[in-house]
Motif scaffolding. Sequence first.
Motif, mmCIF file in Angstrom:
data_model
loop_
_atom_site.group_PDB
_atom_site.id
_atom_site.type_symbol
_atom_site.label_atom_id
_atom_site.label_comp_id
_atom_site.label_asym_id
_atom_site.label_seq_id
_atom_site.Cartn_x
_atom_site.Cartn_y
_atom_site.Cartn_z
ATOM 1 N N VAL A 117 -9.935 -4.756 3.933
ATOM 2 C CA VAL A 117 -8.764 -3.937 4.244
ATOM 3 C C VAL A 117 -7.612 -4.428 3.349
ATOM 4 O O VAL A 117 -6.875 -3.634 2.767
ATOM 5 C CB VAL A 117 -8.414 -4.014 5.748
ATOM 6 C CG1 VAL A 117 -7.087 -3.337 6.030
ATOM 7 C CG2 VAL A 117 -9.518 -3.365 6.575
ATOM 8 N N GLN A 118 -7.519 -5.733 3.184
ATOM 9 C CA GLN A 118 -6.494 -6.273 2.282
ATOM 10 C C GLN A 118 -6.787 -5.874 0.833
ATOM 11 O O GLN A 118 -5.887 -5.794 0.005
ATOM 12 C CB GLN A 118 -6.422 -7.798 2.410
ATOM 13 C CG GLN A 118 -5.996 -8.229 3.807
ATOM 14 C CD GLN A 118 -5.718 -9.716 3.929
ATOM 15 O OE1 GLN A 118 -5.952 -10.492 3.000
ATOM 16 N NE2 GLN A 118 -5.207 -10.114 5.077
ATOM 17 N N ASN A 119 -8.041 -5.633 0.576
ATOM 18 C CA ASN A 119 -8.436 -5.288 -0.790
ATOM 19 C C ASN A 119 -8.074 -3.845 -1.168
ATOM 20 O O ASN A 119 -8.040 -3.506 -2.348
ATOM 21 C CB ASN A 119 -9.953 -5.494 -0.931
ATOM 22 C CG ASN A 119 -10.337 -5.990 -2.297
ATOM 23 O OD1 ASN A 119 -9.603 -5.800 -3.269
ATOM 24 N ND2 ASN A 119 -11.480 -6.626 -2.399
ATOM 25 N N ILE A 120 -7.790 -3.005 -0.171
ATOM 26 C CA ILE A 120 -7.472 -1.601 -0.483
ATOM 27 C C ILE A 120 -6.319 -1.531 -1.476
ATOM 28 O O ILE A 120 -6.386 -0.843 -2.499
ATOM 29 C CB ILE A 120 -7.103 -0.813 0.798
ATOM 30 C CG1 ILE A 120 -8.317 -0.702 1.717
ATOM 31 C CG2 ILE A 120 -6.569 0.591 0.450
ATOM 32 C CD1 ILE A 120 -7.993 -0.106 3.094
ATOM 33 N N GLU A 121 -5.278 -2.278 -1.176
ATOM 34 C CA GLU A 121 -4.111 -2.250 -2.065
ATOM 35 C C GLU A 121 -4.446 -2.792 -3.450
ATOM 36 O O GLU A 121 -3.956 -2.270 -4.447
ATOM 37 C CB GLU A 121 -3.029 -3.173 -1.508
ATOM 38 C CG GLU A 121 -2.139 -2.544 -0.498
ATOM 39 C CD GLU A 121 -1.201 -3.614 0.036
ATOM 40 O OE1 GLU A 121 -0.133 -3.803 -0.560
ATOM 41 O OE2 GLU A 121 -1.578 -4.270 1.024
ATOM 42 N N VAL A 122 -5.248 -3.843 -3.502
ATOM 43 C CA VAL A 122 -5.554 -4.440 -4.801
ATOM 44 C C VAL A 122 -6.386 -3.478 -5.645
ATOM 45 O O VAL A 122 -6.102 -3.249 -6.818
ATOM 46 C CB VAL A 122 -6.271 -5.801 -4.635
ATOM 47 C CG1 VAL A 122 -6.507 -6.446 -5.993
ATOM 48 C CG2 VAL A 122 -5.465 -6.716 -3.732
ATOM 49 N N ARG B 226 -6.395 -0.323 -5.452
ATOM 50 C CA ARG B 226 -5.534 0.780 -5.882
ATOM 51 C C ARG B 226 -4.529 0.355 -6.951
ATOM 52 O O ARG B 226 -4.328 1.068 -7.936
ATOM 53 C CB ARG B 226 -4.744 1.320 -4.681
ATOM 54 C CG ARG B 226 -5.569 2.103 -3.699
ATOM 55 C CD ARG B 226 -4.667 2.764 -2.678
ATOM 56 N NE ARG B 226 -3.637 3.557 -3.321
ATOM 57 C CZ ARG B 226 -2.542 4.013 -2.726
ATOM 58 N NH1 ARG B 226 -2.328 3.759 -1.442
ATOM 59 N NH2 ARG B 226 -1.650 4.725 -3.377
ATOM 60 N N PHE B 227 -3.878 -0.764 -6.733
ATOM 61 C CA PHE B 227 -2.708 -1.075 -7.562
ATOM 62 C C PHE B 227 -2.981 -2.063 -8.693
ATOM 63 O O PHE B 227 -2.079 -2.398 -9.443
ATOM 64 C CB PHE B 227 -1.558 -1.587 -6.680
ATOM 65 C CG PHE B 227 -1.178 -0.611 -5.579
ATOM 66 C CD1 PHE B 227 -1.088 0.755 -5.834
ATOM 67 C CD2 PHE B 227 -0.912 -1.068 -4.294
ATOM 68 C CE1 PHE B 227 -0.749 1.657 -4.833
ATOM 69 C CE2 PHE B 227 -0.575 -0.173 -3.286
ATOM 70 C CZ PHE B 227 -0.494 1.187 -3.552
#
Length: 489
Positions: free
Chosen positions: A185-190, A192-193
């Motif tokens: 879940v923390q990896n979603i941002e990584v 994406r960004f």
Amino acid sequence: SETPASLIMIFGATGDLAKRKLYPSLFHLFRKGKLSEHFAVIGVARRPWSDEVLREHVRDSVLTSIKDAENIEEFVSHFYYKPHDVSDSQSYIQLKALANELDQKYCLEGNRVFYLAMAPEFFGTIAEHLKTDGLTDTNGFHRLVIEKPFGHDLESAIELNKRIRNVFSENDIYRIDHYLGKEMVQNIEVIRFANAIFEPLWNNRFISNIQITSSEMLGVEERGGYYETSGALRDMVQNHMLQMVALLAMEPPIRLTPKEIRSEKVKVLGALRSIEQDEIPQYFVRGQYGPGEINGEKVIGYREEQNVNKESNTDTYVAGKLMIDNFRWAGVPFYIRTGKRMTAKSTKIVIQFKDIPMNLYYKSEKNLDPNLLVIHIQPEEGITLHLNAKDTGQMMETTPVKLNFSNNHAPGLNTPEAYEKLLFDCLRGDATNFTHWDEVALSWSFVDKISHNWESEKADFPNYSAGTMGPTAADELLEKDGFSWWPVT
Ligand code: BG6
């Protein structure tokens, strides 16, 4: 980096969460040298335990999940127990005396974390006593960690929030959503960004729909009493599911600070299309499991479970279609589904891209498979990108290929548990992966409309058999938009 000196008070120290998650997580931090040696834990609960009984309990709980627990004796020596009555000032005054003593003994600099791992009806009372009875009268930091549920609806959440905000500032309140501690879940941002290839496509021009499934095989177990007042909508959608939606849909934050990230998430929740009462069936489907079979074993239906009303109207399954009415997402449905007693334990996000404008490679009259990006949250952790490539041979035919990245070749060994990460963050004062009040309020106001409607109308339950992927109406929800659920197993 390691945590600052701190005293951790766990209210509900004899309970299930402390035993299953908090003690093993603290031990992991301790063993990795991430926990300052200046730490002490006071276990607080009703039962008349002693320090020794608590230490034994902590030792056991650590040893069930970690086999080679070296230094366990040193670890448990930092634990103290205080029998407690949550509504009695005398009890808090004694607790304060013990806290002050340990503060001296372990040089804790007055830093305190109050972790409420217990029934939510006491959150307000405890917070108030902590202040009035002087437990927050030290020079260090004072943080309050609370478990869900944060209220039962918007109104009760506002009430609860008022009470705790009289004592703790928003910055010192850590509302746990354990999904935010999950590695992927923390990896979603990584994902994406930190990648040039996704963000340019991450919008309504290229994405046709997003599907988030969080299925469980377990039933309600012994939690019938709680679950009857909650149901899947409050238990999973208000928090975990909407948090994942927010992370998938948010704009890139201008920097990675808790304030910036949370304010982007708040904007997403604020842009959720609010659903009118008569439109609810077009957007949401509820389910409740009947008897069925899980792994070849017969299991009972929800209404037969312990502490459950024989005619219960409680949802154990929810599927929904969320629309985010902003420039980026206009027209892109976010489908979510979650439930108990489904076919598999699995949390996955499928991002389905739009079809290419023209297909040169018809294969047996069939269209090309769409490109998918699958984010595997659990049990596997990783990502899979579904592409089309040339099928080997003379003909210009295509074949689907999958690019796979797996985070956990040895399941459970490498990735720290959500609670370990969240405890570490809280001790260091990083609130990024905790839920801000504004997120809580917006989520409740979205969910309340649906739950009020469902409570006022009796459903035709049970409507799915244990061991299946839910009621057929959940399939129709997508079919009418021309989509279908991608399999999660
Ligand atoms: C909790 C819910 O928040 O999340 C439970 O109260 C549910 O009902 C659990 O089982 C699921 O969490 P996980 O980490 O097993 O997916």
